[in-house]
Design a protein around this motif. Structure first.
Motif, PDB file in Angstrom:
ATOM      1  N   HIS A 112       8.186 -16.409 -99.194  1.00 13.68           N
ATOM      2  CA  HIS A 112       7.325 -17.338 -98.449  1.00 13.68           C
ATOM      3  C   HIS A 112       7.881 -17.605 -97.057  1.00 13.68           C
ATOM      4  O   HIS A 112       7.116 -17.701 -96.083  1.00 13.68           O
ATOM      5  N   ALA A 113       9.201 -17.714 -96.947  1.00  8.06           N
ATOM      6  CA  ALA A 113       9.817 -17.944 -95.631  1.00  8.06           C
ATOM      7  C   ALA A 113       9.588 -16.748 -94.718  1.00  8.06           C
ATOM      8  O   ALA A 113       9.307 -16.904 -93.515  1.00  8.06           O
ATOM      9  N   ILE A 114       9.702 -15.546 -95.278  1.00  3.08           N
ATOM     10  CA  ILE A 114       9.432 -14.343 -94.476  1.00  3.08           C
ATOM     11  C   ILE A 114       7.987 -14.330 -94.008  1.00  3.08           C
ATOM     12  O   ILE A 114       7.683 -13.974 -92.862  1.00  3.08           O
ATOM     13  N   ARG A 115       7.085 -14.741 -94.901  1.00  2.00           N
ATOM     14  CA  ARG A 115       5.676 -14.802 -94.521  1.00  2.00           C
ATOM     15  C   ARG A 115       5.463 -15.757 -93.354  1.00  2.00           C
ATOM     16  O   ARG A 115       4.745 -15.426 -92.394  1.00  2.00           O
ATOM     17  N   GLU A 116       6.076 -16.933 -93.424  1.00  2.00           N
ATOM     18  CA  GLU A 116       5.896 -17.913 -92.351  1.00  2.00           C
ATOM     19  C   GLU A 116       6.457 -17.401 -91.027  1.00  2.00           C
ATOM     20  O   GLU A 116       5.867 -17.621 -89.963  1.00  2.00           O
ATOM     21  N   VAL A 117       7.593 -16.718 -91.092  1.00  2.00           N
ATOM     22  CA  VAL A 117       8.179 -16.156 -89.870  1.00  2.00           C
ATOM     23  C   VAL A 117       7.264 -15.087 -89.283  1.00  2.00           C
ATOM     24  O   VAL A 117       7.027 -15.032 -88.062  1.00  2.00           O
ATOM     25  N   LEU A 118       6.713 -14.230 -90.144  1.00  2.00           N
ATOM     26  CA  LEU A 118       5.803 -13.184 -89.674  1.00  2.00           C
ATOM     27  C   LEU A 118       4.555 -13.786 -89.034  1.00  2.00           C
ATOM     28  O   LEU A 118       4.124 -13.364 -87.959  1.00  2.00           O
ATOM     29  N   ASP A 119       3.971 -14.780 -89.715  1.00  2.00           N
ATOM     30  CA  ASP A 119       2.731 -15.369 -89.216  1.00  2.00           C
ATOM     31  C   ASP A 119       2.931 -16.155 -87.924  1.00  2.00           C
ATOM     32  O   ASP A 119       2.075 -16.123 -87.023  1.00  2.00           O
ATOM     33  N   SER A 120       4.051 -16.863 -87.817  1.00  2.00           N
ATOM     34  CA  SER A 120       4.240 -17.761 -86.670  1.00  2.00           C
ATOM     35  C   SER A 120       4.986 -17.118 -85.508  1.00  2.00           C
ATOM     36  O   SER A 120       4.810 -17.534 -84.355  1.00  2.00           O
ATOM     37  N   GLU A 121       5.816 -16.131 -85.787  1.00  3.07           N
ATOM     38  CA  GLU A 121       6.670 -15.588 -84.733  1.00  3.07           C
ATOM     39  C   GLU A 121       6.438 -14.099 -84.467  1.00  3.07           C
ATOM     40  O   GLU A 121       6.102 -13.701 -83.354  1.00  3.07           O
ATOM     41  N   LEU A 122       6.601 -13.289 -85.499  1.00  6.26           N
ATOM     42  CA  LEU A 122       6.615 -11.840 -85.284  1.00  6.26           C
ATOM     43  C   LEU A 122       5.219 -11.238 -85.161  1.00  6.26           C
ATOM     44  O   LEU A 122       4.994 -10.327 -84.361  1.00  6.26           O
ATOM     45  N   LEU A 123       4.270 -11.707 -85.984  1.00  4.33           N
ATOM     46  CA  LEU A 123       2.934 -11.120 -86.007  1.00  4.33           C
ATOM     47  C   LEU A 123       1.861 -12.132 -85.629  1.00  4.33           C
ATOM     48  O   LEU A 123       0.725 -12.033 -86.088  1.00  4.33           O
ATOM     49  N   SER A 124       2.205 -13.090 -84.794  1.00  4.29           N
ATOM     50  CA  SER A 124       1.211 -14.071 -84.351  1.00  4.29           C
ATOM     51  C   SER A 124       0.224 -13.413 -83.394  1.00  4.29           C
ATOM     52  O   SER A 124       0.483 -12.350 -82.819  1.00  4.29           O
ATOM     53  N   ALA A 125      -0.935 -14.065 -83.234  1.00  6.85           N
ATOM     54  CA  ALA A 125      -1.969 -13.517 -82.349  1.00  6.85           C
ATOM     55  C   ALA A 125      -1.462 -13.402 -80.914  1.00  6.85           C
ATOM     56  O   ALA A 125      -1.765 -12.432 -80.207  1.00  6.85           O
ATOM     57  N   GLU A 126      -0.677 -14.371 -80.479  1.00 11.72           N
ATOM     58  CA  GLU A 126      -0.164 -14.347 -79.110  1.00 11.72           C
ATOM     59  C   GLU A 126       0.785 -13.173 -78.902  1.00 11.72           C
ATOM     60  O   GLU A 126       0.702 -12.466 -77.891  1.00 11.72           O
ATOM     61  N   VAL A 127       1.697 -12.946 -79.869  1.00 13.69           N
ATOM     62  CA  VAL A 127       2.658 -11.849 -79.743  1.00 13.69           C
ATOM     63  C   VAL A 127       1.938 -10.505 -79.728  1.00 13.69           C
ATOM     64  O   VAL A 127       2.205  -9.638 -78.881  1.00 13.69           O
ATOM     65  N   LEU A 128       1.010 -10.314 -80.672  1.00 15.65           N
ATOM     66  CA  LEU A 128       0.295  -9.044 -80.744  1.00 15.65           C
ATOM     67  C   LEU A 128      -0.621  -8.832 -79.551  1.00 15.65           C
ATOM     68  O   LEU A 128      -0.779  -7.708 -79.068  1.00 15.65           O
ATOM     69  N   GLU A 129      -1.225  -9.923 -79.052  1.00 23.07           N
ATOM     70  CA  GLU A 129      -2.078  -9.788 -77.867  1.00 23.07           C
ATOM     71  C   GLU A 129      -1.266  -9.335 -76.662  1.00 23.07           C
ATOM     72  O   GLU A 129      -1.696  -8.454 -75.906  1.00 23.07           O
ATOM     73  N   ASN A 130      -0.083  -9.932 -76.486  1.00 24.20           N
ATOM     74  CA  ASN A 130       0.776  -9.504 -75.369  1.00 24.20           C
ATOM     75  C   ASN A 130       1.187  -8.043 -75.513  1.00 24.20           C
ATOM     76  O   ASN A 130       1.268  -7.306 -74.518  1.00 24.20           O
ATOM     77  N   ALA A 131       1.429  -7.610 -76.763  1.00 27.55           N
ATOM     78  CA  ALA A 131       1.825  -6.219 -76.988  1.00 27.55           C
ATOM     79  C   ALA A 131       0.654  -5.270 -76.756  1.00 27.55           C
ATOM     80  O   ALA A 131       0.807  -4.222 -76.117  1.00 27.55           O
ATOM     81  N   LEU A 132      -0.521  -5.642 -77.254  1.00 25.11           N
ATOM     82  CA  LEU A 132      -1.684  -4.765 -77.137  1.00 25.11           C
ATOM     83  C   LEU A 132      -2.233  -4.701 -75.720  1.00 25.11           C
ATOM     84  O   LEU A 132      -2.920  -3.739 -75.366  1.00 25.11           O
ATOM     85  N   LEU A 133      -1.950  -5.741 -74.905  1.00 31.04           N
ATOM     86  CA  LEU A 133      -2.445  -5.764 -73.526  1.00 31.04           C
ATOM     87  C   LEU A 133      -1.323  -5.571 -72.512  1.00 31.04           C
ATOM     88  O   LEU A 133      -1.520  -5.839 -71.323  1.00 31.04           O
ATOM     89  N   SER A 134      -0.197  -5.105 -72.971  1.00 28.70           N
ATOM     90  CA  SER A 134       0.920  -4.861 -72.055  1.00 28.70           C
ATOM     91  C   SER A 134       0.589  -3.719 -71.106  1.00 28.70           C
ATOM     92  O   SER A 134      -0.257  -2.858 -71.420  1.00 28.70           O
ATOM     93  N   PRO A 135       1.215  -3.687 -69.932  1.00 25.83           N
ATOM     94  CA  PRO A 135       0.949  -2.585 -68.985  1.00 25.83           C
ATOM     95  C   PRO A 135       1.174  -1.212 -69.601  1.00 25.83           C
ATOM     96  O   PRO A 135       0.419  -0.268 -69.333  1.00 25.83           O
ATOM     97  N   ARG A 136       2.204  -1.092 -70.435  1.00 20.42           N
ATOM     98  CA  ARG A 136       2.488   0.200 -71.073  1.00 20.42           C
ATOM     99  C   ARG A 136       1.350   0.627 -72.002  1.00 20.42           C
ATOM    100  O   ARG A 136       0.916   1.785 -71.989  1.00 20.42           O
TER     101      ARG A 136
END
Length: 284
Positions: free
Chosen positions: A45-69
């Protein structure tokens, strides 16, 4: 040194083993099951919360998907696709037949004709085109009669008769559209679709502003990421998938996964225990 090595090795092994609780005379043996096995649900459950809030959050993925690269790579992929389109000499019918089969492509063409015909005809009927055509015809007739036979116009086309004629003409046009329109549209649309399906793709793409298409594709991708990503992540629920997977696998599989990732670090802890034990032995 031996004591430090053995105790650290035992401590590392006790993180995972034993996999299950051990009992003697009905009493649980201390330190069973292993720490990770015992706290497995909480850790998942702790891993899930870390993934949802930090590693795989919408903000993180949006920055990655819209990065210049990423945008540069997508632009390069679009350029490659456009180059292939400009060089493609096969027609859409041939390409689709290779993927779907000739019979299925023929069915799709007929369905496209029927759908386009019904859509256009319904739009024409809903637009009140017959009234506009009747009004234009009556205006032209009135103008011609007025310029050449003004008295005859006064006898034949007073306001009441002109309105009646216009209404009857509009009704006749609508009836013609409903009865003969489908056949005419079938002929026109069918010829257009067949002609389009038979032309090479490079000819079809030639009049298209492909550079503008490239920019439009990238803008649409950016729009989808910004507006739909959060909903997509919520629907997929990656954190929940990971938590369920961690809870579903056996402890042996989990140990294998952990050792595959951290075997070097765990062995370093064991040897560090030997080193510290050696130092403490010399001090004593």
């Amino acid at each position: 040194a031996v004591i430090g090595y053995v105790t650290n090795d035992v401590a590392v092994r006790m993180l995972l083993r034993p996999y299950e609780e051990k009992r003697i005379f009905g009493r649980r043996v201390p330190f069973t099951p292993g720490l990770i096995a015992k706290e497995r649900g909480r850790i998942a459950h702790a891993i899930r919360e870390v993934l949802d809030s930090e590693l795989l959050s919408a903000e993180v993925l949006e920055n990655a998907l819209l990065s210049p690269r990423m945008m540069e790579q997508l632009g390069a992929a679009a350029d490659t696709a456009i180059a292939r389109l400009r060089a493609e000499e096969n027609c859409p019918r041939v390409l689709l037949s290779d993927l779907l089969g000739a019979e299925h492509v023929a069915t799709l063409e007929n369905r496209a004709c029927v759908t386009a015909r019904e859509f256009i005809l319904q739009k024409l009927l809903d637009s009140g085109l017959e009234n506009q055509l009747a009004e234009l015809v009556m205006a032209e007739v009135s103008q011609r009669l007025g310029s050449s036979m003004g008295m005859l116009k006064a006898l034949l086309l007073d306001e009441r008769r002109e309105a009646q004629y216009q209404q009857k003409l509009a009704q006749a046009i609508r009836e013609a559209m409903e009865t003969r329109g489908p056949d005419l549209l079938d002929q026109l649309i069918g010829e257009t679709i067949r002609d389009t399906m038979s032309k090479p793709l490079n000819q079809l793409a030639e009049p298209l502003p492909l550079d503008a298409v490239r920019g439009a594709l990238l803008k649409e991708y950016e729009k989808i990421v910004k507006t739909q990503l959060a909903g997509i992540l919520q629907m997929i629920n990656l954190g929940g998938v990971v938590e369920d997977k961690l809870n579903a696998i056996t402890m042996a599989e989990l140990e294998e996964m952990i050792m595959a990732v951290m075997k070097k670090e765990l062995r370093a802890i064991v040897w560090l225990g030997a080193l510290l034990g050696c130092v403490m032995g010399f001090v004593q």
